[in-house]
Write a protein that holds these residues in place. Sequence first.
Motif, PDB file in Angstrom:
ATOM      1  N   GLN A  75      -0.709   6.074  -3.264  1.00  0.00           N
ATOM      2  CA  GLN A  75      -1.644   6.154  -5.023  1.00  0.00           C
ATOM      3  C   GLN A  75      -2.788   4.841  -5.222  1.00  0.00           C
ATOM      4  OE1 GLN A  75       1.854   6.791  -4.826  1.00  0.00           O
ATOM      5  NE2 GLN A  75       1.306   8.610  -5.030  1.00  0.00           N
ATOM      6  N   GLY A  76      -2.822   4.130  -3.708  1.00  0.00           N
ATOM      7  CA  GLY A  76      -3.854   3.082  -3.940  1.00  0.00           C
ATOM      8  C   GLY A  76      -3.124   1.641  -3.190  1.00  0.00           C
ATOM      9  N   THR A  77      -3.181   0.884  -2.574  1.00  0.00           N
ATOM     10  CA  THR A  77      -3.071  -0.531  -2.488  1.00  0.00           C
ATOM     11  C   THR A  77      -3.517  -1.543  -3.786  1.00  0.00           C
ATOM     12  OG1 THR A  77      -4.895   0.189  -0.571  1.00  0.00           O
ATOM     13  CG2 THR A  77      -4.152  -2.821  -0.645  1.00  0.00           C
ATOM     14  N   ARG A 106       0.743  -1.126   0.323  1.00  0.00           N
ATOM     15  CA  ARG A 106       0.348   0.303   0.042  1.00  0.00           C
ATOM     16  C   ARG A 106       0.974   1.307  -0.064  1.00  0.00           C
ATOM     17  NH1 ARG A 106      -4.181   0.109   4.653  1.00  0.00           N
ATOM     18  NH2 ARG A 106      -4.850  -2.156   3.267  1.00  0.00           N
TER      19      ARG A 106
END
Length: 413
Positions: free
Chosen positions: A406-408, A403
């Motif tokens: 920007q996200g996972t 993670r």
Amino acid sequence: MPSTVLQRLYQTLGLTGDQEPRDPASPPERNAPSPLPTFAHYVRSRFRLQNQPAKAEDITTAFRQRLEAGLQALDKQLSSCDLFTLPAGSQEWTDTGINLAAGESITVMGDGGLYLSRRLDVVIGPNFGLWYRIINRDNKGHVNLLPLGGAVITAEQGGTLELIAAVPGEFGDAQGGFDPDTASLKVNGEFTAAVLRWQVDTEEALTAAAAADTTLFGTVLARFKEPIQPPKGWHYLWRLGASEIYQEKENSLCCATHANGGILQYPVNLALNSDLVFNWQWCVDALPSKLAEHIQPTHDYLSIALEFDNGLDLTYMWSSDLDIDTIFQCPLPWWDKRETHWVVRNDPADLGHWLNESRNVLADYQRAIGGPLPNKVVGVWLIANSAFQRGEGRCRYRQINLRNEQGTKIIYD
């Protein structure tokens, strides 16, 4: 005595690998205890063995006799049975002279042992040391482990079957060439390999064979009917072979290792930034070693790792005897230049329980590996080894992800 001198002594004794820092200007943390007490405990445990380990030639003789007895009742199913003696340490592939058409299946089985130390009973069995490749007209082939000491092999392309007895990690390339750094490895013993061709359908033949001798043929039949495959997107590291120790089961990625090992890999492509966090859950049910794992003879362990684009990897392991936050270079040849271990769990009371882990990747890399930073994380690995002491390790994984802001990136949910 300077620590560097001690390190060289331990390396000469075959207890540890190369521990020199890659960048002396920014040396990483290394805090593993002396290997000598662990080695002393290990030697005592080996000498307490009640019986002297059997000779490889005695094992293979018994295998040949049992195979002959088991096949006597299979004259209607069996087309041919060819036997081959594969000596340890030869680094020479055996040409069986058996030519396979594309799509043709054969059954290969083996027994025996490759002894790194017979007195200490350090032996590799055929489930982790019997390899095959199929060489086609362009002399191309790929090295493959014969899992569990016996399996049905199907030739994807036509070619000639070749066999070899080799300690995992000896190969220098995926085609079965040898790494010159392993040329001095002292191994003795042998395997006997049997190559069976059937006149009837493979399942029909193995069913009849298992009825004649369940111990000899039962596992081969079971694995043929229900192959053990890793989840989609994961693959085994060719260097250690597809040992069939990982499978998806009960909403988790399960590992069961016994006298073998393997590395399961999942490719990723993420920038190594300060906000990158590695998360996972694991439940370790049994550890393959009762002794500290930082020396070669006791390096049986379970872990999860990150691979970087500079060829290095950092592995988070569960230890039976090392302190939390013990950091050490892998004690095995070849791996000692590539792999760093970090102990994150060691409490036996936690065995059998699901635990959450979260690590800042950049901070851990700087502390454990040091030197110039890589640019990316390129893989997640699951690692298991139980080959040295031939114990049993069992664990489960889930909720594996990386993670950042920007996200996972979901690796395994």
